[in-house]
Every structure is written in C-alpha cells, then in structure tokens.
Motif scaffolding. Structure first.
Motif, PDB file in Angstrom:
ATOM      1  N   LYS A  81       2.402   6.078  -3.015  1.00  0.00           N
ATOM      2  CA  LYS A  81       3.446   6.939  -3.601  1.00  0.00           C
ATOM      3  C   LYS A  81       3.319   6.999  -5.114  1.00  0.00           C
ATOM      4  O   LYS A  81       3.449   8.073  -5.718  1.00  0.00           O
ATOM      5  N   GLU A  82       3.054   5.858  -5.723  1.00  0.00           N
ATOM      6  CA  GLU A  82       2.884   5.797  -7.182  1.00  0.00           C
ATOM      7  C   GLU A  82       1.698   6.661  -7.617  1.00  0.00           C
ATOM      8  O   GLU A  82       1.786   7.429  -8.572  1.00  0.00           O
ATOM      9  N   ARG A  93      -0.724  15.438  -3.012  1.00  0.00           N
ATOM     10  CA  ARG A  93       0.042  15.521  -1.774  1.00  0.00           C
ATOM     11  C   ARG A  93      -0.712  14.732  -0.711  1.00  0.00           C
ATOM     12  O   ARG A  93      -1.871  14.395  -0.887  1.00  0.00           O
ATOM     13  N   GLN A  94      -0.044  14.466   0.399  1.00  0.00           N
ATOM     14  CA  GLN A  94      -0.703  13.727   1.469  1.00  0.00           C
ATOM     15  C   GLN A  94      -1.953  14.449   1.950  1.00  0.00           C
ATOM     16  O   GLN A  94      -2.981  13.819   2.217  1.00  0.00           O
ATOM     17  N   ILE A  95      -1.899  15.770   2.027  1.00  0.00           N
ATOM     18  CA  ILE A  95      -3.058  16.555   2.475  1.00  0.00           C
ATOM     19  C   ILE A  95      -4.220  16.384   1.499  1.00  0.00           C
ATOM     20  O   ILE A  95      -5.385  16.347   1.899  1.00  0.00           O
ATOM     21  N   ASP A  96      -3.911  16.249   0.198  1.00  0.00           N
ATOM     22  CA  ASP A  96      -4.963  16.030  -0.802  1.00  0.00           C
ATOM     23  C   ASP A  96      -5.665  14.693  -0.557  1.00  0.00           C
ATOM     24  O   ASP A  96      -6.890  14.590  -0.659  1.00  0.00           O
ATOM     25  N   ILE A  97      -4.874  13.671  -0.233  1.00  0.00           N
ATOM     26  CA  ILE A  97      -5.451  12.346   0.043  1.00  0.00           C
ATOM     27  C   ILE A  97      -6.315  12.417   1.298  1.00  0.00           C
ATOM     28  O   ILE A  97      -7.417  11.862   1.336  1.00  0.00           O
ATOM     29  N   ALA A  98      -5.829  13.119   2.315  1.00  0.00           N
ATOM     30  CA  ALA A  98      -6.607  13.271   3.557  1.00  0.00           C
ATOM     31  C   ALA A  98      -7.938  13.951   3.260  1.00  0.00           C
ATOM     32  O   ALA A  98      -8.989  13.529   3.761  1.00  0.00           O
ATOM     33  N   THR A 112       0.821  -1.210   0.000  1.00  0.00           N
ATOM     34  CA  THR A 112       0.000   0.000   0.000  1.00  0.00           C
ATOM     35  C   THR A 112       0.855   1.260   0.000  1.00  0.00           C
ATOM     36  O   THR A 112       0.547   2.228  -0.690  1.00  0.00           O
ATOM     37  N   SER A 113       1.932   1.262   0.747  1.00  0.00           N
ATOM     38  CA  SER A 113       2.814   2.426   0.784  1.00  0.00           C
ATOM     39  C   SER A 113       3.343   2.758  -0.617  1.00  0.00           C
ATOM     40  O   SER A 113       3.271   3.906  -1.062  1.00  0.00           O
ATOM     41  N   GLU A 114       3.843   1.751  -1.302  1.00  0.00           N
ATOM     42  CA  GLU A 114       4.376   1.972  -2.651  1.00  0.00           C
ATOM     43  C   GLU A 114       3.280   2.422  -3.610  1.00  0.00           C
ATOM     44  O   GLU A 114       3.501   3.290  -4.461  1.00  0.00           O
ATOM     45  N   ARG A 115       2.105   1.827  -3.480  1.00  0.00           N
ATOM     46  CA  ARG A 115       0.999   2.191  -4.372  1.00  0.00           C
ATOM     47  C   ARG A 115       0.529   3.622  -4.110  1.00  0.00           C
ATOM     48  O   ARG A 115       0.190   4.357  -5.043  1.00  0.00           O
TER      49      ARG A 115
END
Length: 137
Positions: free
Chosen positions: A11-12, A20-25, A6-9
C-alpha cells in the motif's frame, strides 16, 4: 527488526509511486487476484512471490516483508570480472553466487552479508534441510 508487513508495504509503495493493483500485476506477472489478496492482507505471499514482487517493483525483498531496512534494492556484489574479484576465496565466491542467483536464497543473502563463510554455508545448509523436510511430510 520487523516493523510492518507486506500488505502495508505494498500500500505504501502504491501510494508513493501512484501504482494500481493492475500495474503491480503487469510489472510482476502475478495474477490480479493474488495481488488483491496480498494488498488486503488476506494472504501473505510466500518467499518466491515476495522475490517476484520485489524484482518487479524494484525494491528490497527484505523491506517488502516489513523489515526496518532501506526500500531501495541492494546491489549485490558478484564474482564477475567488473567487480575486480569481490570475493577472494573461491568457495565463498561460489556460495555467494548461489545466494545471489537462487530466488529462494536471495533474501537469506541480504541477512548473511555479515557472516563468515562457514556461517553462510551453515545457513544455506539449514535452508536446504528445511526444504527437504517439507517435501517429506
């Protein structure tokens, strides 16, 4: 076959979509700290969180977990009239609807599409058994 995690996916996907991480949140409603830990690989998200991530990012939960399947979210047939009765057996239709709508069982559904109705029911029963067993510890 599992080829990633999941981490690699995540990032991909971030690189591919310029996220960005904030966008995913924001897209998922999950906390920024949780997203950071998922992306770094410190924590592997549980199944319910994988489903939330996949829904928010519009990708397949199975792909997000690192399996060698297409990234695109699979269109799951329903028992609604616009599909002209995809399932002819009412029991199969009922079980498929549960698998389609229950977040804990949705990932199982994508793996179950090649199973008979009996095998689908056995798999669902086993998942429920595991859930009950986990609560009684």
């Amino acid at each position: 076959m599992k080829t990633s995690n999941t981490s690699e996916r995540l990032k991909e996907l971030m690189a591919l979509k310029g996220l960005r991480q904030i966008d995913i949140a924001e897209k998922t409603g999950l906390g920024k700290s949780a997203i950071s830990q998922y992306v770094s690989g410190k924590i592997t998200p549980k199944q319910d969180k994988v489903y939330i991530l996949a829904e928010g990012l519009n990708v397949s939960p199975t792909w997000l977990m690192g399996y060698d399947v297409p990234m695109e979210k699979e269109t799951i047939p329903t028992t609604e009239p616009q599909n002209n009765g995809y399932y002819t057996d009412p029991e199969t239709a009922e079980l498929a609807e549960k698998l389609r709508t229950d977040p804990d069982m949705r990932i199982l559904f994508s793996a179950a599409k090649d199973l008979t109705p009996e095998e689908m029911q056995q798999a669902a029963d086993y998942v429920n058994y595991l859930k009950i067993k986990g609560r009684n510890k």
